[in-house]
Design a protein around this motif. Structure first.
Motif, PDB file in Angstrom:
ATOM      1  N   LEU A 155      -4.629  29.610  21.072  1.00  0.00           N
ATOM      2  CA  LEU A 155      -5.664  30.535  21.514  1.00  0.00           C
ATOM      3  C   LEU A 155      -6.885  29.756  21.984  1.00  0.00           C
ATOM      4  O   LEU A 155      -7.293  28.777  21.358  1.00  0.00           O
ATOM      5  CB  LEU A 155      -6.064  31.480  20.378  1.00  0.00           C
ATOM      6  CG  LEU A 155      -5.135  32.660  20.144  1.00  0.00           C
ATOM      7  CD1 LEU A 155      -5.499  33.382  18.851  1.00  0.00           C
ATOM      8  CD2 LEU A 155      -5.179  33.637  21.311  1.00  0.00           C
ATOM      9  N   ASP A 156      -7.462  30.206  23.101  1.00  0.00           N
ATOM     10  CA  ASP A 156      -8.664  29.598  23.658  1.00  0.00           C
ATOM     11  C   ASP A 156      -9.874  30.243  22.998  1.00  0.00           C
ATOM     12  O   ASP A 156     -10.263  31.350  23.352  1.00  0.00           O
ATOM     13  CB  ASP A 156      -8.682  29.798  25.170  1.00  0.00           C
ATOM     14  CG  ASP A 156      -9.934  29.263  25.830  1.00  0.00           C
ATOM     15  OD1 ASP A 156     -10.784  28.672  25.134  1.00  0.00           O
ATOM     16  OD2 ASP A 156     -10.062  29.443  27.051  1.00  0.00           O
ATOM     17  N   THR A 157     -10.488  29.567  22.052  1.00  0.00           N
ATOM     18  CA  THR A 157     -11.574  30.149  21.256  1.00  0.00           C
ATOM     19  C   THR A 157     -12.865  30.346  22.053  1.00  0.00           C
ATOM     20  O   THR A 157     -13.807  30.949  21.539  1.00  0.00           O
ATOM     21  CB  THR A 157     -11.858  29.295  20.012  1.00  0.00           C
ATOM     22  OG1 THR A 157     -12.186  27.963  20.424  1.00  0.00           O
ATOM     23  CG2 THR A 157     -10.650  29.277  19.079  1.00  0.00           C
ATOM     24  N   THR A 158     -12.915  29.880  23.318  1.00  0.00           N
ATOM     25  CA  THR A 158     -14.088  30.134  24.154  1.00  0.00           C
ATOM     26  C   THR A 158     -14.014  31.502  24.817  1.00  0.00           C
ATOM     27  O   THR A 158     -14.943  31.904  25.509  1.00  0.00           O
ATOM     28  CB  THR A 158     -14.256  29.046  25.238  1.00  0.00           C
ATOM     29  OG1 THR A 158     -13.168  29.140  26.168  1.00  0.00           O
ATOM     30  CG2 THR A 158     -14.309  27.653  24.624  1.00  0.00           C
ATOM     31  N   PHE A 159     -12.930  32.227  24.607  1.00  0.00           N
ATOM     32  CA  PHE A 159     -12.714  33.541  25.208  1.00  0.00           C
ATOM     33  C   PHE A 159     -12.838  34.618  24.131  1.00  0.00           C
ATOM     34  O   PHE A 159     -12.196  34.523  23.072  1.00  0.00           O
ATOM     35  CB  PHE A 159     -11.319  33.595  25.832  1.00  0.00           C
ATOM     36  CG  PHE A 159     -10.989  34.896  26.506  1.00  0.00           C
ATOM     37  CD1 PHE A 159     -11.496  35.192  27.758  1.00  0.00           C
ATOM     38  CD2 PHE A 159     -10.175  35.820  25.883  1.00  0.00           C
ATOM     39  CE1 PHE A 159     -11.176  36.388  28.385  1.00  0.00           C
ATOM     40  CE2 PHE A 159      -9.854  37.021  26.496  1.00  0.00           C
ATOM     41  CZ  PHE A 159     -10.366  37.303  27.754  1.00  0.00           C
ATOM     42  N   GLY A 160     -13.660  35.635  24.395  1.00  0.00           N
ATOM     43  CA  GLY A 160     -13.806  36.750  23.447  1.00  0.00           C
ATOM     44  C   GLY A 160     -14.192  36.264  22.071  1.00  0.00           C
ATOM     45  O   GLY A 160     -15.049  35.408  21.900  1.00  0.00           O
ATOM     46  N   THR A 161     -13.518  36.798  21.057  1.00  0.00           N
ATOM     47  CA  THR A 161     -13.721  36.380  19.674  1.00  0.00           C
ATOM     48  C   THR A 161     -12.470  35.664  19.215  1.00  0.00           C
ATOM     49  O   THR A 161     -11.430  36.283  19.016  1.00  0.00           O
ATOM     50  CB  THR A 161     -13.999  37.609  18.771  1.00  0.00           C
ATOM     51  OG1 THR A 161     -15.125  38.315  19.290  1.00  0.00           O
ATOM     52  CG2 THR A 161     -14.249  37.187  17.340  1.00  0.00           C
ATOM     53  N   GLY A 162     -12.566  34.354  19.117  1.00  0.00           N
ATOM     54  CA  GLY A 162     -11.418  33.563  18.681  1.00  0.00           C
ATOM     55  C   GLY A 162     -10.253  33.602  19.643  1.00  0.00           C
ATOM     56  O   GLY A 162      -9.111  33.390  19.244  1.00  0.00           O
ATOM     57  N   GLY A 163     -10.521  33.898  20.923  1.00  0.00           N
ATOM     58  CA  GLY A 163      -9.469  33.943  21.923  1.00  0.00           C
ATOM     59  C   GLY A 163      -8.946  35.329  22.227  1.00  0.00           C
ATOM     60  O   GLY A 163      -8.081  35.490  23.094  1.00  0.00           O
ATOM     61  N   LYS A 164      -9.474  36.356  21.550  1.00  0.00           N
ATOM     62  CA  LYS A 164      -8.953  37.721  21.712  1.00  0.00           C
ATOM     63  C   LYS A 164     -10.076  38.713  22.027  1.00  0.00           C
ATOM     64  O   LYS A 164     -11.208  38.542  21.582  1.00  0.00           O
ATOM     65  CB  LYS A 164      -8.249  38.168  20.420  1.00  0.00           C
ATOM     66  CG  LYS A 164      -7.111  37.265  20.007  1.00  0.00           C
ATOM     67  CD  LYS A 164      -6.440  37.740  18.744  1.00  0.00           C
ATOM     68  CE  LYS A 164      -7.195  37.285  17.528  1.00  0.00           C
ATOM     69  NZ  LYS A 164      -6.492  37.558  16.270  1.00  0.00           N
ATOM     70  N   VAL A 165      -9.721  39.767  22.764  1.00  0.00           N
ATOM     71  CA  VAL A 165     -10.647  40.850  23.105  1.00  0.00           C
ATOM     72  C   VAL A 165      -9.889  42.167  22.985  1.00  0.00           C
ATOM     73  O   VAL A 165      -8.748  42.270  23.440  1.00  0.00           O
ATOM     74  CB  VAL A 165     -11.163  40.709  24.557  1.00  0.00           C
ATOM     75  CG1 VAL A 165     -11.958  41.934  24.971  1.00  0.00           C
ATOM     76  CG2 VAL A 165     -11.984  39.444  24.726  1.00  0.00           C
ATOM     77  N   THR A 166     -10.501  43.168  22.378  1.00  0.00           N
ATOM     78  CA  THR A 166      -9.939  44.522  22.395  1.00  0.00           C
ATOM     79  C   THR A 166     -10.997  45.484  22.926  1.00  0.00           C
ATOM     80  O   THR A 166     -12.191  45.279  22.726  1.00  0.00           O
ATOM     81  CB  THR A 166      -9.472  44.987  20.999  1.00  0.00           C
ATOM     82  OG1 THR A 166     -10.572  44.942  20.091  1.00  0.00           O
ATOM     83  CG2 THR A 166      -8.332  44.123  20.487  1.00  0.00           C
ATOM     84  N   THR A 167     -10.534  46.542  23.601  1.00  0.00           N
ATOM     85  CA  THR A 167     -11.428  47.554  24.147  1.00  0.00           C
ATOM     86  C   THR A 167     -10.873  48.922  23.801  1.00  0.00           C
ATOM     87  O   THR A 167      -9.757  49.264  24.195  1.00  0.00           O
ATOM     88  CB  THR A 167     -11.553  47.404  25.682  1.00  0.00           C
ATOM     89  OG1 THR A 167     -12.038  46.090  25.973  1.00  0.00           O
ATOM     90  CG2 THR A 167     -12.496  48.446  26.252  1.00  0.00           C
ATOM     91  N   ASP A 168     -11.673  49.690  23.073  1.00  0.00           N
ATOM     92  CA  ASP A 168     -11.299  51.040  22.663  1.00  0.00           C
ATOM     93  C   ASP A 168     -11.962  52.039  23.602  1.00  0.00           C
ATOM     94  O   ASP A 168     -13.173  52.012  23.783  1.00  0.00           O
ATOM     95  CB  ASP A 168     -11.748  51.283  21.228  1.00  0.00           C
ATOM     96  CG  ASP A 168     -11.272  52.596  20.650  1.00  0.00           C
ATOM     97  OD1 ASP A 168     -10.589  53.358  21.365  1.00  0.00           O
ATOM     98  OD2 ASP A 168     -11.575  52.863  19.481  1.00  0.00           O
ATOM     99  N   PHE A 169     -11.173  52.898  24.220  1.00  0.00           N
ATOM    100  CA  PHE A 169     -11.729  53.927  25.087  1.00  0.00           C
ATOM    101  C   PHE A 169     -12.143  55.164  24.293  1.00  0.00           C
ATOM    102  O   PHE A 169     -12.722  56.075  24.849  1.00  0.00           O
ATOM    103  CB  PHE A 169     -10.738  54.282  26.200  1.00  0.00           C
ATOM    104  CG  PHE A 169     -10.770  53.312  27.339  1.00  0.00           C
ATOM    105  CD1 PHE A 169     -11.430  53.623  28.513  1.00  0.00           C
ATOM    106  CD2 PHE A 169     -10.143  52.085  27.241  1.00  0.00           C
ATOM    107  CE1 PHE A 169     -11.465  52.725  29.572  1.00  0.00           C
ATOM    108  CE2 PHE A 169     -10.165  51.182  28.293  1.00  0.00           C
ATOM    109  CZ  PHE A 169     -10.833  51.500  29.456  1.00  0.00           C
ATOM    110  N   GLY A 170     -11.803  55.222  22.995  1.00  0.00           N
ATOM    111  CA  GLY A 170     -12.405  56.213  22.129  1.00  0.00           C
ATOM    112  C   GLY A 170     -11.597  57.403  21.690  1.00  0.00           C
ATOM    113  O   GLY A 170     -12.041  58.133  20.812  1.00  0.00           O
TER     114      GLY A 170
END
Length: 191
Positions: free
Chosen positions: A83-98
């Motif tokens: 995982l590339d830790t310079t991306f998002g948080t620790g390499g991961k991103v989540t997006t909730d539309f709600g």
């Protein structure tokens, strides 16, 4: 290759990547013997789209469980499968539309380094087309739609975004299946 793999310790799925040599054998310099998995923290995580960046980093998009339903999910890996830790948080991103189950089906890299993903999201009643745009670092782009997210609803019933194209004028042409209340039609929209 991208998809999902069973995680026996949680009884769910994780993002799964495998890298192959030209002759079809696993590239053992990638991940663990050519494979790597990523768990987002709850139940089922599914990788659905992949892009290789100019620096050989790998961007994967799909869906990840938030404990209740699914969100858009992205993960970025270095060329060796970590995982590339310079991306998002620790390499991961989540997006909730709600409202419910959200899932990415397509991913593209824009010329300026930004990331555009599309898929379907729940509006609380049915599913709509959805787009989200991120910076190269994995942060939602607040200049795109409403805080980085766009919903396109064709009316009653489930709509599924299947593809999009970014045009020279910056507009985005989206295509998929749109419910007419009885069955599905082709759905096209311009954003």
């Amino acid at each position: 290759a991208v998809g999902s793999a069973i995680n026996c310790s949680i009884g769910g799925f994780d993002f799964a990547l495998a890298k192959y040599e030209k002759n079809g054998t696993l590239d053992t310099t990638f991940g663990t013997q050519g494979r790597t998995t990523t768990h987002f923290g709850f139940g089922h995580d599914r990788g659905r789209a992949l892009a290789v960046l100019g620096d050989n980093k790998i961007l994967v998009a799909g869906s990840a469980s938030n404990g209740t339903d699914d969100d858009f999910a992205l993960a970025r890996y270095t060329a060796d499968g970590t995982l590339d830790t310079t991306f998002g948080t620790g390499g991961k991103v989540t997006t909730d539309f709600g409202y419910g189950y959200d899932a990415v089906s397509t991913l593209s890299l824009l010329g300026d380094g930004r990331i555009l993903v599309g898929g379907r999201v729940s509006n609380g009643t049915d599913n709509d087309f959805a787009l989200a745009r991120y910076s190269a670092a994995g942060v939602l782009d607040p200049t795109f739609g409403l805080e980085g997210k766009v919903l396109i609803d064709f009316g009653s019933g489930n709509d599924r975004l299947l593809a999009y194209e970014t045009l020279e004028n910056g507009k985005i042409l989206v295509a998929g299946a749109a419910s007419n209340g009885t069955d599905e039609d082709f759905g096209l929209a311009m954003w």
